[in-house]
Write a protein that holds these residues in place. Structure first.
Motif, PDB file in Angstrom:
ATOM      1  N   GLY A 137       0.801  -1.213   0.000  1.00 12.83           N
ATOM      2  CA  GLY A 137       0.000   0.000   0.000  1.00 12.83           C
ATOM      3  C   GLY A 137       0.836   1.265   0.000  1.00 12.83           C
ATOM      4  N   TYR A 138       2.143   1.131   0.167  1.00 13.99           N
ATOM      5  CA  TYR A 138       3.040   2.286   0.188  1.00 13.99           C
ATOM      6  C   TYR A 138       3.747   2.456  -1.149  1.00 13.99           C
ATOM      7  N   CYS A 139       4.460   1.397  -1.607  1.00  4.49           N
ATOM      8  CA  CYS A 139       5.248   1.535  -2.841  1.00  4.49           C
ATOM      9  C   CYS A 139       4.525   0.997  -4.076  1.00  4.49           C
ATOM     10  N   GLY A 140       3.455   0.210  -3.871  1.00  7.22           N
ATOM     11  CA  GLY A 140       2.695  -0.323  -4.999  1.00  7.22           C
ATOM     12  C   GLY A 140       3.283  -1.582  -5.616  1.00  7.22           C
ATOM     13  N   GLU A 141       4.365  -2.095  -5.056  1.00  6.10           N
ATOM     14  CA  GLU A 141       5.001  -3.296  -5.599  1.00  6.10           C
ATOM     15  C   GLU A 141       4.482  -4.549  -4.902  1.00  6.10           C
ATOM     16  N   HIS A 142       4.422  -5.653  -5.663  1.00  3.59           N
ATOM     17  CA  HIS A 142       4.059  -6.953  -5.087  1.00  3.59           C
ATOM     18  C   HIS A 142       5.298  -7.580  -4.459  1.00  3.59           C
ATOM     19  N   ALA A 143       5.076  -8.478  -3.506  1.00  2.00           N
ATOM     20  CA  ALA A 143       6.184  -9.213  -2.894  1.00  2.00           C
ATOM     21  C   ALA A 143       6.903 -10.029  -3.964  1.00  2.00           C
ATOM     22  N   THR A 144       8.176 -10.333  -3.713  1.00  2.00           N
ATOM     23  CA  THR A 144       8.937 -11.182  -4.633  1.00  2.00           C
ATOM     24  C   THR A 144       8.363 -12.597  -4.586  1.00  2.00           C
ATOM     25  N   PRO A 145       8.712 -13.460  -5.546  1.00  2.00           N
ATOM     26  CA  PRO A 145       8.215 -14.849  -5.503  1.00  2.00           C
ATOM     27  C   PRO A 145       8.575 -15.567  -4.196  1.00  2.00           C
ATOM     28  N   GLU A 146       9.664 -15.131  -3.555  1.00  2.00           N
ATOM     29  CA  GLU A 146      10.073 -15.737  -2.284  1.00  2.00           C
ATOM     30  C   GLU A 146       9.298 -15.153  -1.101  1.00  2.00           C
ATOM     31  N   GLY A 147       8.501 -14.110  -1.355  1.00  2.82           N
ATOM     32  CA  GLY A 147       7.707 -13.496  -0.306  1.00  2.82           C
ATOM     33  C   GLY A 147       8.341 -12.290   0.352  1.00  2.82           C
ATOM     34  N   HIS A 148       9.485 -11.813  -0.170  1.00  2.00           N
ATOM     35  CA  HIS A 148      10.165 -10.648   0.400  1.00  2.00           C
ATOM     36  C   HIS A 148       9.501  -9.355  -0.063  1.00  2.00           C
ATOM     37  N   ASP A 149       9.636  -8.298   0.750  1.00  8.41           N
ATOM     38  CA  ASP A 149       9.204  -6.972   0.314  1.00  8.41           C
ATOM     39  C   ASP A 149       9.991  -6.613  -0.937  1.00  8.41           C
ATOM     40  N   ALA A 150       9.311  -6.189  -1.984  1.00 10.26           N
ATOM     41  CA  ALA A 150       9.962  -5.915  -3.266  1.00 10.26           C
ATOM     42  C   ALA A 150      11.071  -4.880  -3.150  1.00 10.26           C
ATOM     43  N   CYS A 151      10.894  -3.899  -2.278  1.00  5.96           N
ATOM     44  CA  CYS A 151      11.904  -2.851  -2.144  1.00  5.96           C
ATOM     45  C   CYS A 151      13.170  -3.365  -1.465  1.00  5.96           C
TER      46      CYS A 151
END
Length: 96
Positions: free
Chosen positions: A38-52
Motif C-alpha cells: 500500500g506504500y510503494c505499490g510493488e508486489h512481494a517477490t516470488p520468495e515473499g520478500h518486500d519488493a523494495c
C-alpha cells in the motif's frame, strides 16, 4: 469502537470476527498475498520478500515498514533484531 491497524501499507480493521481491509472489507487472511504494498505499490517477490528489499544477506527476515518506519524490522541470522529507524538504516546500507 473498531480496532484498526495496517498490513503491508494498507489500513485494516477488525470486524468482530476477523481482520479485513478497510477499503474493500475483504478478509486479510484470504487476500494478503494478492495485494501490492500500500506504500510503494510493488508486489512481494516470488520468495515473499518486500519488493523494495529483495533478499538481504545475513538476514533471516525483514519488513520495510510499508511507509511506517516504526514498523520496520530486520531479524538477523543470529536471531538479534533491529527495529524502526535502526532497521531502515541497516537495510539502506545493505542495498548500497
Amino acid at each position: 469502537m473498531t480496532a484498526t491497524s495496517h498490513l503491508r501499507g494498507h489500513p485494516i480493521e477488525h470486524n468482530g470476527k476477523e481482520w479485513v481491509y478497510s477499503d474493500t472489507k475483504e478478509s486479510t487472511v484470504e487476500t494478503h498475498t494478492e495485494r501490492a504494498c500500500g506504500y510503494c505499490g510493488e508486489h512481494a517477490t516470488p520468495e515473499g520478500h518486500d519488493a523494495c528489499l529483495g533478499t538481504l544477506p545475513g538476514v533471516m527476515n525483514a519488513c520495510c515498514g510499508h511507509g511506517h518506519d516504526n514498523d520496520a524490522y530486520v531479524q538477523f541470522n543470529d536471531k538479534s533484531i533491529a527495529r524502526g529507524k535502526e532497521a531502515i538504516k541497516f537495510m539502506n546500507k545493505l542495498r548500497e
